[in-house]
Design a protein around this motif. Sequence first.
Motif, PDB file in Angstrom:
ATOM      1  N   LEU A  73       0.865  -1.226  -0.002  1.00  0.00           N
ATOM      2  CA  LEU A  73      -0.118  -0.061   0.012  1.00  0.00           C
ATOM      3  C   LEU A  73       0.647   0.957   0.189  1.00  0.00           C
ATOM      4  N   TYR A  74       1.629   1.566   1.147  1.00  0.00           N
ATOM      5  CA  TYR A  74       2.542   2.678   1.069  1.00  0.00           C
ATOM      6  C   TYR A  74       3.824   2.707   0.075  1.00  0.00           C
ATOM      7  N   GLY A  75       4.205   1.577  -0.176  1.00  0.00           N
ATOM      8  CA  GLY A  75       5.248   1.631  -1.080  1.00  0.00           C
ATOM      9  C   GLY A  75       4.734   1.948  -2.576  1.00  0.00           C
ATOM     10  N   GLY A  76       3.643   1.460  -2.883  1.00  0.00           N
ATOM     11  CA  GLY A  76       3.148   1.938  -3.953  1.00  0.00           C
ATOM     12  C   GLY A  76       2.630   3.419  -4.161  1.00  0.00           C
ATOM     13  N   THR A  77       2.058   3.678  -2.940  1.00  0.00           N
ATOM     14  CA  THR A  77       1.744   5.100  -2.845  1.00  0.00           C
ATOM     15  C   THR A  77       3.003   6.154  -3.017  1.00  0.00           C
ATOM     16  N   TYR A  78       3.904   5.955  -2.232  1.00  0.00           N
ATOM     17  CA  TYR A  78       5.276   6.733  -2.177  1.00  0.00           C
ATOM     18  C   TYR A  78       5.830   6.653  -3.777  1.00  0.00           C
ATOM     19  N   LEU A  79       5.867   5.488  -4.330  1.00  0.00           N
ATOM     20  CA  LEU A  79       6.302   5.174  -5.686  1.00  0.00           C
ATOM     21  C   LEU A  79       5.953   5.902  -6.742  1.00  0.00           C
ATOM     22  N   THR A  80       4.219   6.052  -6.663  1.00  0.00           N
ATOM     23  CA  THR A  80       3.539   6.662  -7.642  1.00  0.00           C
ATOM     24  C   THR A  80       3.665   8.620  -7.415  1.00  0.00           C
ATOM     25  N   ALA A  81       3.768   9.137  -6.348  1.00  0.00           N
ATOM     26  CA  ALA A  81       4.331  10.292  -5.919  1.00  0.00           C
ATOM     27  C   ALA A  81       5.521  10.561  -6.572  1.00  0.00           C
ATOM     28  N   ASN A  82       6.694   9.716  -6.149  1.00  0.00           N
ATOM     29  CA  ASN A  82       7.942   9.841  -6.625  1.00  0.00           C
ATOM     30  C   ASN A  82       8.213   9.809  -8.184  1.00  0.00           C
ATOM     31  N   THR A  83       7.457   8.979  -8.646  1.00  0.00           N
ATOM     32  CA  THR A  83       7.765   8.908 -10.400  1.00  0.00           C
ATOM     33  C   THR A  83       6.731   9.921 -10.980  1.00  0.00           C
ATOM     34  N   LEU A  84       6.015  10.593 -10.469  1.00  0.00           N
ATOM     35  CA  LEU A  84       5.172  11.671 -10.811  1.00  0.00           C
ATOM     36  C   LEU A  84       6.144  12.926 -10.900  1.00  0.00           C
ATOM     37  N   GLY A 100      -6.755   2.672  -4.475  1.00  0.00           N
ATOM     38  CA  GLY A 100      -6.977   1.432  -5.211  1.00  0.00           C
ATOM     39  C   GLY A 100      -6.263   0.456  -4.155  1.00  0.00           C
ATOM     40  N   LEU A 101      -5.010   0.715  -3.909  1.00  0.00           N
ATOM     41  CA  LEU A 101      -4.179  -0.314  -2.851  1.00  0.00           C
ATOM     42  C   LEU A 101      -5.184  -0.531  -1.546  1.00  0.00           C
ATOM     43  N   CYS A 102      -5.474   0.650  -1.096  1.00  0.00           N
ATOM     44  CA  CYS A 102      -5.953   0.642   0.260  1.00  0.00           C
ATOM     45  C   CYS A 102      -7.316  -0.132   0.377  1.00  0.00           C
ATOM     46  N   VAL A 103      -7.985  -0.034  -0.906  1.00  0.00           N
ATOM     47  CA  VAL A 103      -9.416  -0.558  -0.951  1.00  0.00           C
ATOM     48  C   VAL A 103      -9.094  -2.130  -0.940  1.00  0.00           C
ATOM     49  N   TYR A 104      -8.092  -2.385  -1.577  1.00  0.00           N
ATOM     50  CA  TYR A 104      -7.986  -4.009  -1.629  1.00  0.00           C
ATOM     51  C   TYR A 104      -7.315  -4.515  -0.420  1.00  0.00           C
ATOM     52  N   LYS A 105      -6.630  -3.759   0.210  1.00  0.00           N
ATOM     53  CA  LYS A 105      -6.031  -4.052   1.541  1.00  0.00           C
ATOM     54  C   LYS A 105      -7.172  -4.015   2.439  1.00  0.00           C
ATOM     55  N   ASP A 106      -8.040  -3.323   2.656  1.00  0.00           N
ATOM     56  CA  ASP A 106      -9.238  -3.235   3.631  1.00  0.00           C
ATOM     57  C   ASP A 106      -9.918  -4.029   3.624  1.00  0.00           C
ATOM     58  N   GLN A 107     -10.360  -4.796   1.983  1.00  0.00           N
ATOM     59  CA  GLN A 107     -11.219  -5.830   2.144  1.00  0.00           C
ATOM     60  C   GLN A 107     -10.661  -7.224   2.392  1.00  0.00           C
TER      61      GLN A 107
END
Length: 303
Positions: free
Chosen positions: A113-124, A155-162
């Motif tokens: 979840l957080y790796g994907g979130t940080y990576l998205t912000a970084n690559t942007l 997207g990642l958090c909704v998957y994690k939460d379910q």
Amino acid sequence: MKESSAVEKPLAAAPAASPIPMPSKDAVEMPSSKLQQQWNTKNLGLRLGADFASAASAASMVAPLIAIIDRSIMENASGRNTLANSLKSSLGQLLSRPHTILFSKPAALIFMLYGGTYLTANTLDTATSTVRSEPASHVTTGTTKFAASSAANVGLCVYKDQVFVKMFGPGGPPRPVPLPSYVLFTLRDCFTIFASFNVPPLLGPVLNERMGAALQKKISGTTVAQFAAPAAVQLLSTPVHLLGLDIYNRPASGGVSWGDRWTQVRKNWAISTAARICRIVPAFGLGGTVNMKVRRSLMEKLS
């Protein structure tokens, strides 16, 4: 026959066509050189690697603790366990058998979840610095970053939460997560993402102006904002989170009224808000700061 006195003059030769000028070498190379001036592609592959390394290092630091806190909040909301007992059990397990927490499915989901979130912000940020020919350490703010980071996080958090609600819910056979819960989880994450990625760069300079020079040598206004903004927004996002959990834990088919749901939310609001602040500080405070500083350090070497 009488010859004509007019003397035929020969047709004048057409003027020689002037040769088509061939483009010079410099003219041929102009678009390429112009593109190089407009785009900053220096060490682009290494810069993307730095984006990944900084995101992974930050996510690995915060994943175990956040997994423990998330579990305790969900077990408390479902009545499966109290928040205090759940925290005590998981922390004891972390100390006595750390591998069972560090390499568990919940910790892996939080890392994702957080790796994907940080990576998205970084690559942007890297994409923006490339297209706009900014330094490699350039950090963006605004709608685009909010939208991209929110999309990844939601997207990642909704998957994690379910997965989490089925693992730590009220028990019994797992049920599909209802649509209203997904909507509320999405709204909760939008609050957090905005406070974590967009507010600190805007609030940081304002805090710097109000902080003395001596204090700024110890801590910057941006760092203070990186911790304070995500924590403060939990006052608003926690009730939204608890309502989404209650809709899953107590289906509408059971005759639960909205008044009953809000009573349950109010009951768990204070302790859950405290737990989510403890959760969000490492997630977007510590994790966000580590990601930001590791990335900046790496990018300054690659500039």
